[in-house]
Design a protein around this motif. Structure first.
Motif, PDB file in Angstrom:
ATOM      1  N   LEU A 148      10.855   2.458   4.553  1.00  0.00           N
ATOM      2  CA  LEU A 148      11.861   3.270   3.866  1.00  0.00           C
ATOM      3  C   LEU A 148      12.307   2.593   2.575  1.00  0.00           C
ATOM      4  O   LEU A 148      12.471   3.254   1.540  1.00  0.00           O
ATOM      5  CB  LEU A 148      13.062   3.490   4.782  1.00  0.00           C
ATOM      6  N   LEU A 149      12.473   1.270   2.623  1.00  0.00           N
ATOM      7  CA  LEU A 149      12.842   0.545   1.408  1.00  0.00           C
ATOM      8  C   LEU A 149      11.722   0.610   0.369  1.00  0.00           C
ATOM      9  O   LEU A 149      11.988   0.708  -0.834  1.00  0.00           O
ATOM     10  CB  LEU A 149      13.164  -0.914   1.757  1.00  0.00           C
ATOM     11  N   ALA A 150      10.470   0.549   0.845  1.00  0.00           N
ATOM     12  CA  ALA A 150       9.344   0.651  -0.079  1.00  0.00           C
ATOM     13  C   ALA A 150       9.252   2.036  -0.690  1.00  0.00           C
ATOM     14  O   ALA A 150       8.764   2.199  -1.820  1.00  0.00           O
ATOM     15  CB  ALA A 150       8.042   0.309   0.642  1.00  0.00           C
ATOM     16  N   SER A 151       9.714   3.053   0.026  1.00  0.00           N
ATOM     17  CA  SER A 151       9.669   4.423  -0.477  1.00  0.00           C
ATOM     18  C   SER A 151      10.800   4.715  -1.454  1.00  0.00           C
ATOM     19  O   SER A 151      10.698   5.652  -2.265  1.00  0.00           O
ATOM     20  CB  SER A 151       9.748   5.417   0.690  1.00  0.00           C
ATOM     21  N   TYR A 152      11.867   3.935  -1.360  1.00  0.00           N
ATOM     22  CA  TYR A 152      13.056   4.272  -2.139  1.00  0.00           C
ATOM     23  C   TYR A 152      12.842   4.048  -3.634  1.00  0.00           C
ATOM     24  O   TYR A 152      13.294   4.849  -4.463  1.00  0.00           O
ATOM     25  CB  TYR A 152      14.234   3.428  -1.654  1.00  0.00           C
ATOM     26  N   ALA A 153      12.157   2.954  -4.003  1.00  0.00           N
ATOM     27  CA  ALA A 153      11.983   2.635  -5.424  1.00  0.00           C
ATOM     28  C   ALA A 153      11.244   3.731  -6.183  1.00  0.00           C
ATOM     29  O   ALA A 153      11.731   4.202  -7.223  1.00  0.00           O
ATOM     30  CB  ALA A 153      11.288   1.290  -5.577  1.00  0.00           C
ATOM     31  N   PRO A 154      10.075   4.204  -5.719  1.00  0.00           N
ATOM     32  CA  PRO A 154       9.421   5.308  -6.445  1.00  0.00           C
ATOM     33  C   PRO A 154      10.264   6.587  -6.467  1.00  0.00           C
ATOM     34  O   PRO A 154      10.286   7.302  -7.475  1.00  0.00           O
ATOM     35  CB  PRO A 154       8.117   5.518  -5.657  1.00  0.00           C
ATOM     36  N   ALA A 155      10.941   6.873  -5.355  1.00  0.00           N
ATOM     37  CA  ALA A 155      11.764   8.083  -5.308  1.00  0.00           C
ATOM     38  C   ALA A 155      12.931   7.976  -6.277  1.00  0.00           C
ATOM     39  O   ALA A 155      13.277   8.950  -6.975  1.00  0.00           O
ATOM     40  CB  ALA A 155      12.278   8.302  -3.892  1.00  0.00           C
ATOM     41  N   GLY A 198       0.812  -1.214   0.000  1.00  0.00           N
ATOM     42  CA  GLY A 198       0.000   0.000   0.000  1.00  0.00           C
ATOM     43  C   GLY A 198       0.843   1.260   0.000  1.00  0.00           C
ATOM     44  O   GLY A 198       0.545   2.230  -0.721  1.00  0.00           O
ATOM     45  N   LEU A 199       1.912   1.258   0.797  1.00  0.00           N
ATOM     46  CA  LEU A 199       2.799   2.421   0.824  1.00  0.00           C
ATOM     47  C   LEU A 199       3.484   2.610  -0.516  1.00  0.00           C
ATOM     48  O   LEU A 199       3.599   3.747  -1.019  1.00  0.00           O
ATOM     49  CB  LEU A 199       3.830   2.237   1.935  1.00  0.00           C
ATOM     50  N   TYR A 200       3.942   1.511  -1.104  1.00  0.00           N
ATOM     51  CA  TYR A 200       4.598   1.597  -2.412  1.00  0.00           C
ATOM     52  C   TYR A 200       3.626   2.142  -3.457  1.00  0.00           C
ATOM     53  O   TYR A 200       3.972   3.020  -4.269  1.00  0.00           O
ATOM     54  CB  TYR A 200       5.108   0.223  -2.823  1.00  0.00           C
ATOM     55  N   GLY A 201       2.396   1.625  -3.458  1.00  0.00           N
ATOM     56  CA  GLY A 201       1.417   2.107  -4.417  1.00  0.00           C
ATOM     57  C   GLY A 201       1.062   3.573  -4.216  1.00  0.00           C
ATOM     58  O   GLY A 201       0.924   4.332  -5.181  1.00  0.00           O
ATOM     59  N   LEU A 202       0.927   3.990  -2.937  1.00  0.00           N
ATOM     60  CA  LEU A 202       0.597   5.379  -2.656  1.00  0.00           C
ATOM     61  C   LEU A 202       1.702   6.318  -3.113  1.00  0.00           C
ATOM     62  O   LEU A 202       1.435   7.360  -3.751  1.00  0.00           O
ATOM     63  CB  LEU A 202       0.343   5.551  -1.157  1.00  0.00           C
TER      64      LEU A 202
END
Length: 246
Positions: free
Chosen positions: A224-231, A138-142
């Motif tokens: 944080l790891l899930a946030s890194y890919a979109p960033a 969900g975090l990655y998708g958001l």
């Protein structure tokens, strides 16, 4: 007599060895009292279950107070399973009329007592892993959706001189802020509901600070790891293509 540590502290103050205590004694169907001297103190035991408090236990010689259904604990240097035959023969040699109800190892008894907590732990762990997977996806998708909506903004920032590192840092900072709010709310709710989990944990307090800190750190790292890919993907956006996107 021999007492467990908590039992000795309950009945005696200070050094308990050598002290006497009147104990009930059942013999020939009649209950009397006898003065017994404490000659040893042993570790606490939990006859009522692993999750229960230690029981008050007093051991007295079998000759002084025979029990109609006694049990014996045997220590062996070899395999306890293969020693069962020798144990049966020794008991039969001492008293052929004695009936042996069951022979089991201590490991088997502990495993039987821990079966319920082990099953609950497996179920809760499975639910926790599934919840963690849903939260990460969900975090990655958001964040992916947020980055896609900000394509033009990112293009403008890049065109004005922002480096890929600047874009990555900006998006990670926003993702970390979102995660921090979620972890804070989650910890508060978990702390409030910790009393209900008292019967589900063993060997640790439901309000154990180390457990809460480890859970918060683990969730923050995964988020944080899930946030890194979109960033990271957003930092590679071509500013010209981004400005033409709208």
């Amino acid at each position: 007599m021999i007492m467990t540590e908590s039992t000795a502290h309950r009945f005696f103050d200070g050094d308990a060895l050598g002290r006497t205590l009147s104990l009930p004694r059942l013999r020939d169907g009649k209950t009397t009292t006898v003065d017994a001297t404490l000659v040893g103190v042993v570790k606490d035991v939990k006859y009522s279950g692993l999750a229960s408090a230690a029981d008050d236990v007093v051991y007295v010689p079998f000759a002084q107070q025979p029990w109609s259904a006694p049990f014996a604990i045997v220590r062996t240097a070899g395999d306890p399973v293969t020693a069962q035959t020798a144990i049966r023969k020794a008991i039969a040699a001492a008293d052929p009329s004695m009936v042996i109800g069951e022979i089991s190892t201590v490991g088997a008894l502990v495993s039987e007592q821990a079966a319920g907590p082990r099953l609950r732990t497996m179920l809760l762990s499975s639910i926790a892993i599934a919840a963690l997977g849903i939260a990460v996806s969900g975090l990655y998708g958001l964040l992916s959706y947020t980055v896609a909506r900000r394509t033009r903004e990112i293009g403008i920032r890049t065109a004005l001189g922002a480096t890929p590192k600047d874009v990555t840092t900006l998006l990670l900072r926003e993702g970390v802020a979102m995660v921090a709010v979620g972890v804070g709310v989650g910890l508060a709710c978990a702390w409030a509901a910790s009393r209900a989990a008292t019967s589900l944990v063993f060997g640790v307090s439901p309000e154990d600070p180390l457990s809460f800190a480890a859970a918060a750190a683990g969730l923050s790292l995964v988020a944080l790891l899930a946030s890194y890919a979109p960033a990271r993907r957003a930092s590679r956006t071509d500013p010209v293509a981004a400005l033409r996107a709208d």
